[in-house]
Enzyme design. Structure first.
Site, short mmCIF file in Angstrom:
data_model
loop_
_atom_site.label_atom_id
_atom_site.label_comp_id
_atom_site.label_asym_id
_atom_site.label_seq_id
_atom_site.Cartn_x
_atom_site.Cartn_y
_atom_site.Cartn_z
N HIS A 148 28.17 54.02 42.32
CA HIS A 148 28.77 52.76 42.32
C HIS A 148 28.25 51.60 41.69
O HIS A 148 27.61 50.62 42.13
CB HIS A 148 29.08 52.37 43.86
CG HIS A 148 30.16 51.38 44.07
ND1 HIS A 148 31.25 51.56 45.10
CD2 HIS A 148 30.73 50.38 43.33
CE1 HIS A 148 32.10 50.64 44.99
NE2 HIS A 148 31.78 49.93 43.86
N ARG A 206 38.32 53.15 42.41
CA ARG A 206 37.82 53.49 44.02
C ARG A 206 37.95 54.92 44.44
O ARG A 206 38.90 55.71 43.81
CB ARG A 206 38.61 52.79 44.84
CG ARG A 206 38.36 51.11 45.07
CD ARG A 206 37.19 50.98 45.75
NE ARG A 206 36.75 49.52 46.16
CZ ARG A 206 36.08 48.71 45.25
NH1 ARG A 206 35.46 49.35 44.23
NH2 ARG A 206 35.83 47.60 45.63
N GLU A 223 30.84 56.84 50.70
CA GLU A 223 29.46 56.40 50.07
C GLU A 223 28.46 55.76 50.74
O GLU A 223 28.87 55.15 51.60
CB GLU A 223 30.01 55.29 49.20
CG GLU A 223 30.74 55.67 47.76
CD GLU A 223 31.11 54.53 46.86
OE1 GLU A 223 30.88 53.25 46.94
OE2 GLU A 223 32.12 54.77 46.01
N1 LIG Z 1 33.17 50.31 40.28
C1 LIG Z 1 33.04 48.99 40.62
O1 LIG Z 1 32.05 48.72 40.77
C2 LIG Z 1 34.17 48.33 40.55
C3 LIG Z 1 34.15 46.91 39.87
C4 LIG Z 1 35.09 46.05 39.90
C5 LIG Z 1 36.55 46.58 40.05
N2 LIG Z 1 36.61 47.90 40.77
C6 LIG Z 1 37.86 48.44 40.99
O2 LIG Z 1 38.56 48.49 39.81
C7 LIG Z 1 39.96 48.55 39.99
C8 LIG Z 1 40.86 47.88 39.24
O3 LIG Z 1 40.44 46.47 39.45
P1 LIG Z 1 41.35 45.14 38.75
O4 LIG Z 1 40.45 43.84 38.85
O5 LIG Z 1 41.63 45.58 37.32
O6 LIG Z 1 42.62 45.05 39.43
P2 LIG Z 1 44.02 44.73 38.99
O7 LIG Z 1 44.66 43.91 40.29
O8 LIG Z 1 43.63 43.39 38.09
O9 LIG Z 1 44.72 45.49 38.20
C9 LIG Z 1 45.24 46.63 39.10
C10 LIG Z 1 46.46 47.27 38.03
O10 LIG Z 1 46.92 48.42 38.65
C11 LIG Z 1 48.44 48.37 38.75
N3 LIG Z 1 48.91 49.32 39.67
C12 LIG Z 1 49.20 49.24 40.63
N4 LIG Z 1 49.75 50.42 41.38
C13 LIG Z 1 49.92 51.40 40.49
C14 LIG Z 1 50.44 52.64 40.30
N5 LIG Z 1 50.90 53.06 41.30
N6 LIG Z 1 50.36 53.03 39.05
C15 LIG Z 1 50.00 52.37 38.16
N7 LIG Z 1 49.53 51.15 38.04
C16 LIG Z 1 49.55 50.64 39.09
C17 LIG Z 1 48.61 46.98 39.02
O11 LIG Z 1 49.93 46.64 38.42
C18 LIG Z 1 47.75 46.19 38.15
O12 LIG Z 1 47.99 46.01 36.80
C19 LIG Z 1 40.35 48.24 41.51
O13 LIG Z 1 40.26 49.53 42.31
C20 LIG Z 1 38.76 47.67 41.89
O14 LIG Z 1 38.51 47.78 43.43
C21 LIG Z 1 35.66 48.75 40.69
O1 LIG Z 2 34.22 45.54 44.75
C1 LIG Z 2 33.18 45.46 43.71
O2 LIG Z 2 33.11 44.20 43.55
C2 LIG Z 2 32.57 46.69 43.17
O3 LIG Z 2 33.03 47.55 43.69
C3 LIG Z 2 31.18 46.34 43.42
O4 LIG Z 2 30.38 46.41 44.63
P1 LIG Z 2 28.87 46.23 44.78
O5 LIG Z 2 28.64 44.84 44.95
O6 LIG Z 2 28.59 46.67 46.11
O7 LIG Z 2 28.19 46.51 43.69
#
Ligand SMILES: NC(=O)c1ccc[n+]([C@@H]2O[C@H](COP(=O)([O-])OP(=O)(O)OC[C@H]3O[C@@H](n4cnc5c(N)ncnc54)[C@H](O)[C@@H]3O)[C@@H](O)[C@H]2O)c1
Ligand SMILES: O=C(O)[C@H](O)COP(=O)(O)O
Length: 600
Positions: A290, A239, A268
């Site tokens: 994104h 994020r 964004e």
């Molecule tokens: N770019 C995209 O389109 C997209 C898609 C999916 C997920 N994401 C993002 O990816 C990230 C991870 O998603 P996820 O499903 O793996 O989440 P998740 O909850 O499975 O994993 C997050 C991990 O971060 C750890 N954590 C929390 N605070 C911390 C800290 N201060 N230091 C170190 N570790 C810490 C937690 O213990 C956990 O293991 C999220 O921010 C999510 O929004 C982005």
């Molecule tokens: O939160 C999510 O699932 C991802 O960041 C993707 O977002 P989007 O559906 O807008 O691609």
């Protein structure tokens, strides 16, 4: 499928592009309206006709839109993040918000690998240069990732998937995540480091996969970037805002960081001239708009996932992944509700008080929950278990990954490596003036013999206390709570007997039991503009060990040498948050041994 037993088919509105695979499931029993391109006003005007709304990240589900949705029972987010949904408003209006926490994990991980390789091999710049009619082969020489160290910040679902893929590329894998599941880490050959600084120092590529929560906002700033190698590259597919964009831009310009691959930004779409736009334009940055979840497969997954849940909710069943779903079923409400609140508070208190997020030094624990007194004959303890797991994880998770309910709590706990044993005891509680209580004990996890855990324990013990002291600390991690007149109370915290309502922001200080301590804390808080609303002082529990002052004046817990000194626990209810600088400044005060801030 008969939904609601109504002859009129419920209506669902889809104002964004959502994969047809899930929508096909709805068409048998619902009236499905796909209306892309609606303005906010148009949406507001028609929302009152709909029973369900399915969105991605672009539709702003504000309090006023939700309130206008008089018939709305569910808002489904075809993806993970619910930043665009006013969750409090939805909860108040009784609208269930669901998401798809698993559906796009692989897509996000693969996108991270795409950025890793693009940054290593200058793919973006080379493609742009070639399209511009140039042929700059010597300028575009890259580096190989094989043998390099990938530092993973946040080893959750996406972080672990990235680790597995990067392992296949021959990378060395290190992670910092105080709450990671050690056996999953070991199975992916990831070494869990005891401090975040070591991750910065070791990483050739740093990849960020934490949630965006208060404690991770700006987690990587100038100080952190300055600890990294000048040849290191930073990747962010999590994020915008976890990495401070101005600090990253400065580091790239100064040449103290070699490159970055970024999919997510604080604004964004970015506004012309803002820092996000400058980063996107920077020659050492590969940027995408994104796109982490934008694969055909992920869009199919999330669409099917949320459409199934819409059908469940409209036919009166509990969904799989509700962000704000009730943990408790209506028939259990009267008896268990106050204890559900108590267990959630106890879990959250444990994580914030005993297991601070900035170090990975705590040993892995198993939790024993004992339900005492009348609670011992409860028909089910499932809602209590779910509430406890939710409480444990809430301080370290964003709301979108905290969709825990009685249906999925065991699975979530297992995935996160949380082991909870439940037992019941009918002993004695009536004599204490209330009929039921719950005791939580954390103890050393027998699983801590795994390879990664041994490494972690070794690393942390060399830094600070001995293994024996650590074991003792864990043994002291006890919380007891009870409910009186529907209000939850904490009656034991660690070695201390106490009685306080776990609510709001609280400062918990362990100090020597001697005069003047309240004044010292009060003065510091006053200076920081923080008011004290309530105060409880707990002397050390009978039978607990006292603290020995060892020869050099330092504190040795339970030490045999030196003069024994009593301890007390001071619990202050505050009217606002206390920043870490103030908290740390209190620990420096004479006789103040430990200070934690918890928000309950
Ligand atoms: N770019 C995209 O389109 C997209 C898609 C999916 C997920 N994401 C993002 O990816 C990230 C991870 O998603 P996820 O499903 O793996 O989440 P998740 O909850 O499975 O994993 C997050 C991990 O971060 C750890 N954590 C929390 N605070 C911390 C800290 N201060 N230091 C170190 N570790 C810490 C937690 O213990 C956990 O293991 C999220 O921010 C999510 O929004 C982005
Ligand atoms: O939160 C999510 O699932 C991802 O960041 C993707 O977002 P989007 O559906 O807008 O691609």
């Amino acid at each position: 499928m008969a939904v609601n037993g109504n002859s009129v088919r419920p209506k669902v509105l889809i104002p964004e592009k959502v994969s047809p695979d899930g929508l096909a499931l709805l068409k048998g029993s619902l009236e499905v309206h796909e209306r892309q391109g609606l303005s906010a006003d148009e949406l507001h005007e028609i929302i009152g006709q709909y029973d369900a709304l399915i969105v991605r990240s672009e539709t702003k589900c504000t309090a006023s839109l939700l309130a206008a949705g008089k018939k709305l029972r569910v808002v489904a987010r075809a993806g993970v993040g619910v930043d665009n949904v006013d969750l409090d408003a939805a909860t108040k209006l009784g609208i269930i918000v669901v998401n798809s926490p698993q559906g796009n994990i692989n897509a996000a991980a693969e996108h991270t690998i795409a950025l890793l390789m693009a940054v290593a091999r200058n793919v973006g710049a080379a493609s742009l240069s070639l399209k511009g009619g140039k042929r700059e082969r010597s300028k575009m020489v890259g580096i190989e990732v094989k043998g390099k160290t990938l530092g993973i910040l946040g080893l959750g679902k996406v972080g672990l998937t990235v680790a597995r893929a990067a392992g296949g590329l021959g990378m060395r894998l290190s992670a910092f995540d105080p709450y990671a599941n050690p056996s999953l880490a070991a199975s992916a050959n990831v070494e869990i480091l005891p401090t975040m600084d070591e991750l910065f120092e070791q990483a050739d590529f740093l990849t960020i996969h934490t949630p965006m929560i208060a404690s991770t906002k700006g987690l990587i700033g100038s100080a952190e970037l300055s600890k990294m190698k000048p040849t290191a590259r930073v990747l962010n597919v999590a994020r915008g805002g976890i990495v401070d964009e101005s600090a990253l831009l400065e580091a790239l310009e100064a040449g103290t960081i070699a490159g970055a691959g970024i999919d997510v930004f604080t604004s964004e779409p970015p506004k012309p001239g803002d820092t996000a736009s400058k980063l996107i334009q920077h020659p050492k940055v590969v940027a995408t708009p994104h796109l982490g979840a934008s694969t055909m497969e992920a869009q199919e997954n999330v669409s099917i996932d949320v459409c199934e849940q819409v059908l469940s909710i409209l036919s009166g069943q509990l969904p799989r992944s509700a962000v704000n779903a009730p943990i408790i079923l209506p028939e259990e409400y009267r008896t268990l509700r106050p204890f559900v609140t108590l267990l959630e508070k106890m879990g959250s208190l444990y994580t914030q008080h005993f297991s601070p997020s900035n170090t990975a030094s705590q040993l892995r624990t198993t939790f024993d929950l004992t339900y005492e007194g009348s609670l011992a004959s409860a028909n089910t303890t499932k809602p209590l278990f779910a509430a406890f797991v939710k409480g444990l994880l809430s301080p370290i998770s964003s709301p979108d990954s905290l969709n825990i309910n009685i249906v999925n709590a065991e699975l979530v706990a297992k995935e996160r490596g949380i082991l909870v044993n439940e037992s019941r005891s009918r002993d004695q509680v009536e004599q204490e003036g209330y009929s039921a209580s719950v005791t939580l004990r954390a103890r050393l996890d027998p699983r801590s013999s795994s390879a990664s855990r041994t490494r972690r324990a070794e690393a942390s013990t060399t830094n600070s206390a001995s293994a024996g002291e650590r074991r003792k600390k864990i043994e002291e991690q006890v919380i007891t709570g009870f409910v009186s007149h529907n209000t939850p109370y904490i009656s034991r915290l660690g070695r201390f007997t106490t009685s306080f309502v776990p609510e709001g922001t609280m400062l918990i200080c362990r100090n020597f039991d001697e005069p003047g301590k309240i004044g010292v804390v009060g003065a510091k808080l006053g200076k920081a503009g923080v008011n004290i609303r309530s105060m409880t002082v707990a002397p050390i529990e009978t039978g607990g060990e006292e603290v020995g002052l060892v020869g050099d004046g330092s504190v040795g817990e339970g030490g045999a040498e030196g003069e024994k000194q009593r301890e007390a626990l001071m619990i202050l209810g505050l009217d606002r948050a206390v920043d870490d600088v103030v908290r740390k400044s209190l620990i420096g005060e004479e006789g103040m041994l430990e200070v934690s801030v918890v928000v309950l």
